[in-house]
Write a protein that holds these residues in place. Sequence first.
Motif, PDB file in Angstrom:
ATOM      1  N   UNK A 180       0.838  -1.189   0.000  1.00 43.97           N
ATOM      2  CA  UNK A 180       0.000   0.000   0.000  1.00 43.97           C
ATOM      3  C   UNK A 180       0.879   1.248   0.000  1.00 43.97           C
ATOM      4  N   UNK A 181       0.309   2.370  -0.450  1.00 47.54           N
ATOM      5  CA  UNK A 181       1.040   3.632  -0.404  1.00 47.54           C
ATOM      6  C   UNK A 181       1.269   4.022   1.042  1.00 47.54           C
ATOM      7  N   UNK A 182       2.440   4.615   1.314  1.00 49.08           N
ATOM      8  CA  UNK A 182       2.705   5.066   2.675  1.00 49.08           C
ATOM      9  C   UNK A 182       2.758   6.591   2.725  1.00 49.08           C
ATOM     10  N   UNK A 183       2.025   7.250   1.835  1.00 51.89           N
ATOM     11  CA  UNK A 183       1.964   8.703   1.813  1.00 51.89           C
ATOM     12  C   UNK A 183       0.530   9.153   2.056  1.00 51.89           C
ATOM     13  N   UNK A 184       0.293   9.857   3.161  1.00 53.17           N
ATOM     14  CA  UNK A 184      -1.027  10.408   3.428  1.00 53.17           C
ATOM     15  C   UNK A 184      -1.264  11.611   2.530  1.00 53.17           C
ATOM     16  N   UNK A 185      -2.486  11.778   1.998  1.00 55.80           N
ATOM     17  CA  UNK A 185      -2.742  12.899   1.092  1.00 55.80           C
ATOM     18  C   UNK A 185      -2.898  14.233   1.800  1.00 55.80           C
ATOM     19  N   UNK A 186      -2.965  14.232   3.124  1.00 52.87           N
ATOM     20  CA  UNK A 186      -3.239  15.454   3.875  1.00 52.87           C
ATOM     21  C   UNK A 186      -2.121  15.696   4.872  1.00 52.87           C
ATOM     22  N   UNK A 187      -1.660  16.943   4.953  1.00 56.31           N
ATOM     23  CA  UNK A 187      -0.627  17.302   5.925  1.00 56.31           C
ATOM     24  C   UNK A 187      -1.285  17.958   7.129  1.00 56.31           C
ATOM     25  N   UNK A 188      -1.085  17.353   8.284  1.00 53.76           N
ATOM     26  CA  UNK A 188      -1.663  17.875   9.526  1.00 53.76           C
ATOM     27  C   UNK A 188      -0.600  17.789  10.612  1.00 53.76           C
ATOM     28  N   UNK A 189      -0.491  18.836  11.432  1.00 56.14           N
ATOM     29  CA  UNK A 189       0.339  18.781  12.629  1.00 56.14           C
ATOM     30  C   UNK A 189       1.831  18.760  12.393  1.00 56.14           C
ATOM     31  N   UNK A 190       2.283  19.234  11.245  1.00 55.94           N
ATOM     32  CA  UNK A 190       3.722  19.210  10.953  1.00 55.94           C
ATOM     33  C   UNK A 190       4.267  20.616  10.705  1.00 55.94           C
ATOM     34  N   UNK A 191       3.587  21.612  11.219  1.00 54.26           N
ATOM     35  CA  UNK A 191       3.988  22.979  10.889  1.00 54.26           C
ATOM     36  C   UNK A 191       5.306  23.362  11.556  1.00 54.26           C
ATOM     37  N   UNK A 192       5.584  22.832  12.728  1.00 53.32           N
ATOM     38  CA  UNK A 192       6.875  23.134  13.372  1.00 53.32           C
ATOM     39  C   UNK A 192       8.014  22.557  12.552  1.00 53.32           C
ATOM     40  N   UNK A 193       7.856  21.294  12.124  1.00 47.95           N
ATOM     41  CA  UNK A 193       8.897  20.656  11.317  1.00 47.95           C
ATOM     42  C   UNK A 193       9.045  21.358   9.963  1.00 47.95           C
ATOM     43  N   UNK A 194       7.904  21.768   9.387  1.00 50.77           N
ATOM     44  CA  UNK A 194       7.954  22.496   8.121  1.00 50.77           C
ATOM     45  C   UNK A 194       8.686  23.824   8.305  1.00 50.77           C
ATOM     46  N   UNK A 195       8.464  24.449   9.455  1.00 55.21           N
ATOM     47  CA  UNK A 195       9.171  25.689   9.758  1.00 55.21           C
ATOM     48  C   UNK A 195      10.671  25.483   9.857  1.00 55.21           C
ATOM     49  N   UNK A 196      11.090  24.346  10.439  1.00 57.40           N
ATOM     50  CA  UNK A 196      12.526  24.039  10.524  1.00 57.40           C
ATOM     51  C   UNK A 196      13.123  23.865   9.128  1.00 57.40           C
ATOM     52  N   UNK A 197      12.398  23.181   8.268  1.00 58.39           N
ATOM     53  CA  UNK A 197      12.883  23.002   6.895  1.00 58.39           C
ATOM     54  C   UNK A 197      12.941  24.339   6.167  1.00 58.39           C
ATOM     55  N   UNK A 198      11.922  25.167   6.354  1.00 58.94           N
ATOM     56  CA  UNK A 198      11.920  26.494   5.728  1.00 58.94           C
ATOM     57  C   UNK A 198      13.103  27.328   6.216  1.00 58.94           C
ATOM     58  N   UNK A 199      13.386  27.248   7.530  1.00 57.71           N
ATOM     59  CA  UNK A 199      14.497  28.017   8.085  1.00 57.71           C
ATOM     60  C   UNK A 199      15.825  27.541   7.509  1.00 57.71           C
ATOM     61  N   UNK A 200      15.975  26.222   7.366  1.00 61.89           N
ATOM     62  CA  UNK A 200      17.207  25.690   6.770  1.00 61.89           C
ATOM     63  C   UNK A 200      17.339  26.152   5.324  1.00 61.89           C
ATOM     64  N   UNK A 201      16.226  26.161   4.595  1.00 62.77           N
ATOM     65  CA  UNK A 201      16.280  26.600   3.192  1.00 62.77           C
ATOM     66  C   UNK A 201      16.604  28.092   3.096  1.00 62.77           C
ATOM     67  N   UNK A 202      16.139  28.870   4.077  1.00 63.79           N
ATOM     68  CA  UNK A 202      16.473  30.297   4.083  1.00 63.79           C
ATOM     69  C   UNK A 202      17.979  30.484   4.199  1.00 63.79           C
ATOM     70  N   UNK A 203      18.629  29.645   5.013  1.00 61.82           N
ATOM     71  CA  UNK A 203      20.092  29.704   5.120  1.00 61.82           C
ATOM     72  C   UNK A 203      20.738  29.323   3.799  1.00 61.82           C
ATOM     73  N   UNK A 204      20.164  28.317   3.145  1.00 63.38           N
ATOM     74  CA  UNK A 204      20.719  27.885   1.857  1.00 63.38           C
ATOM     75  C   UNK A 204      20.630  29.022   0.838  1.00 63.38           C
ATOM     76  N   UNK A 205      19.515  29.694   0.811  1.00 61.64           N
ATOM     77  CA  UNK A 205      19.356  30.815  -0.126  1.00 61.64           C
ATOM     78  C   UNK A 205      20.353  31.932   0.187  1.00 61.64           C
ATOM     79  N   UNK A 206      20.730  32.027   1.480  1.00 66.99           N
ATOM     80  CA  UNK A 206      21.696  33.054   1.880  1.00 66.99           C
ATOM     81  C   UNK A 206      23.139  32.606   1.651  1.00 66.99           C
ATOM     82  N   UNK A 207      23.324  31.356   1.154  1.00 69.97           N
ATOM     83  CA  UNK A 207      24.662  30.912   0.803  1.00 69.97           C
ATOM     84  C   UNK A 207      25.292  29.898   1.720  1.00 69.97           C
ATOM     85  N   UNK A 208      24.536  29.367   2.683  1.00 69.65           N
ATOM     86  CA  UNK A 208      25.080  28.369   3.606  1.00 69.65           C
ATOM     87  C   UNK A 208      24.435  27.019   3.322  1.00 69.65           C
TER      88      UNK A 208
END
Length: 949
Positions: free
Chosen positions: A1-29
């Motif tokens: 069976x697929x192991x991917x849920x079609x809906x994202x719930x309760x992961x906003x803190x983790x998504x924020x961490x990924x966004x913050x890391x990507x912001x550093x990448x865009x800044x050159x780190x």
Amino acid sequence: MSVVSPVLVGRWAELGELDAAFAEVRAGTARTVLVGGEAGVGKTRLIREFGERASRQGARMLSGGCLELGVDGFPFAPFTAVMRQLVRELGSEGIAALVGGRTEGLARLVPEFGEPGADETGQFQARLFELVLTLLDRLAEQGPVVLVIEDAHWADKSSRDLLAFLVRNLGAMAALMIVVTYRSDELHRTHPLRPLLAELDRIDRVSRHELARLSRREVSELMGRLSGGEPDPVQVEKFFGRSEGNPLFVEALMEADGRISPDLPESLRDLLLAGVQRLPEETQELLRIASSGGARIEHRLLAVVSGLGEVGMTRDLRPAVAANILTVDGDGYCFRHALIREAVHEDLLPGEHTRLHTRFAEALEDDPTLVPPGRAAAELAHHWYAAHNTEWALISAWRAAAESDKAAAYASVLRFLERVLELWDLVPGAAEKISSPLQEVYEQAVCAADLAGDSERGIKIANALLKELGDDPVKRAFVLERRGRMKHRAGRDDWLEDMRQAARLVGSTEEPTTEGARSLAAFAQYVFMGWASEEAYEAAGKALTAARKVGDPLAESSALLTLACLHGHLAYGPEQSAELDEAERIAVEHNLEQLILRSAVNRSHFLEGSGRHAESVDVAYKAMDQARRWGLFRTQGSFLAINHAESLYSLGRWDEALVVLEQALESDPPRPHQACLLQLAAHILYARGDLEGAAQRIAQCRRIGAWEIDRRLQEYLPMVQIEAQLAAAEGRPGEALEILAEVLPFSGRPDDSRYTWPALIVAARCASTVEELEPFLVRAEAMHTHGPLQELQKLTFEAELTRVLGTVADWQPVLDGWERVGQPHTLATVLVGAARGDGRQGERERAAARLDRAVELAERLGADLLRAEAVALARRIGGRASPSHGLTARELEVLRYLSLGDSNKEIAGKLFISAKTASVHVSNILAKLGASSRTEAAATARRLGVGPV
């Protein structure tokens, strides 16, 4: 069976961490993020959401997954997939141009680059690694690149080596972000990925996150998103219990009508049993025995039931523990997930099922010490019932209910008593077997449901009990009163009729009784909460008289608490209510737990309403701890959480308040409590500038409709206020005033002014003409003020009016008042209002000073909406914006060390924070200063004079 849920719930803190890391990448780190979690917990869905967000910001997304057979025969599987993607997007010529034509090494990954040559020098792997590194670096020079390696638990050794090489060389890279996902439940003790993760986690530019299972509230949200409607609380409980918060399992268990499937779907069963079926047969047999033991099984109990010796059981268990099917838990074992146990258990034949549970029950009857103290009764009830022995199932359930009652585990009491009721007609002479009549079982079940806060089940049991009762008015009144308050908590419209009928029945007796006094006291309490009518005064007075005559401290304390609330306007002054003091004294003296907590609810409420926020926090906090110990957190504890969070909000301790609110919502509180908790969360989110989040919380309040049950102002008026503030923040002040018209009629409640003054202040800020203000002026003139806080709110309202009336206000007493009270957000808001008045009078220097103070407070709180308003006003007036240029106090500290050339890890060590937190601060600093690198940020800070650099 697929192991991917079609809906994202309760992961906003983790998504924020990924966004913050990507912001550093865009800044050159360059950065690497490791994301682990069990199968189905939402790793892929999280990465997919992040990928969409990163793509919108110009990222090139490269993705490759490892295959389950990769360890044996598919080297470089994820990197081959990435290379094929690049060939499709750039063509082989485009890739060749990026690596200077040196593509022969890439032929070992994809055929587009010809046949791989012979590796005569043994340097093939080193050259390939360098080639991949070069290719990624060249791509990153064109723009940010995100490389996603999924399912690294299946990675072959070559892929693991290449991944480690890339991560170790991140320092030489440009804008590259590597994201690695893996199943933590697959990482047995000797798994080759474990040492690699430990090694990578020590690198400065690497962060590691484990996705936890969803909370009960998040499961409810996921169910609503999947089904398109508001989930039934009973169904939420079932889904949460069986799925244990795994989002994929929630989805798999959901049927078309939104209800839970009684059976495991075949696809889910296959996923759950895949690891079990790889184990030796003797280990599988022992797991079948263990599955009958419940969620957790003691080592000694399993040894007795299995009949294996110590050596044999250890030998057979070891493969299951090594494969992470079973986990060691103290002196026992747990299945990694409840559904694995369920799947194994369902494979038992009917005869095996009965025999195994009988063996468990007999073993525990012979030696209850095979399980920890307090657990034997519940375990016996479970096993006798599963063994289909109705007589012993009934007896053991009755005993288990008594044991659970001693532990204040009221939900368990209810469950076991319902089991007794279910089996009653199946066991001849049931009353003799448990030495209690059926009516007593019903009465205890009603009380247990009430204490557990399980109103819907309690109402059904009360309905059945009323059919069993005769014409005894006192007993009928007792059941009607309990049913009435459960109906109130459940949001039933007819709750008040039950309460009135109970009061009439006890009023028909010639002499006062304990039961009658208690029914009258309960009637007064609940009628007051919604209507504050003369009925409440009259019933409370009668209850108090009757209680003192029959000597019942419970009814006496309850009646006094209601009278204290009816005289609540007096308690907002400097003196506390004498009635409240006396009620609390009686409750404590007689150890009346519910009334001790109710006293704390009222006291913290009055303290908050009189501006004594810190004292309110202390009272509510201590009582919440008591509620947990007494098994009453879901009901009274969640009410205390409202008061606790409200006072934390007043004090500006918003992060703490949000934690309190979330924990209380997790307890599945009654609907009125849910509404208050949600609207408080909405106030904090609004203040922080999250208008969408605030609107979502208020929409949930509207759907709950709790104020319709009993018209409590504390549920309704703050909701109206925040709806108006949201409309004003979105540029619709006229609509805000239309919304606030809800506060114009006088409610007749003792706390009318407490919840109306804040709404009137919002109206004064939204109005632009005297005509718009007029109805609110009339309301204010007719309203009383009680206590120093309301006097200050009235003063604030009058000062805000001057903007529209064209008069001049003396703001200093208002500012001094809010400084004394200790509400930093309100103080900052009033500072902006005062500065606006200063600007109209040409007092630019005073306005600038007040705005600087407002910005300082707003930044400390994270009140982005207010900070933006203050900065914009400063620019219009011509004063300074803020000496910190939007940086918080902590960010200024980080900036100091960043300017000295310290790494994130070094900054973290000096400030006693994690490297991950330091990384987030650095990303925020770069964004606020508009800098593309750490060096540029330091130079900009020195040029602007920002921070101690």
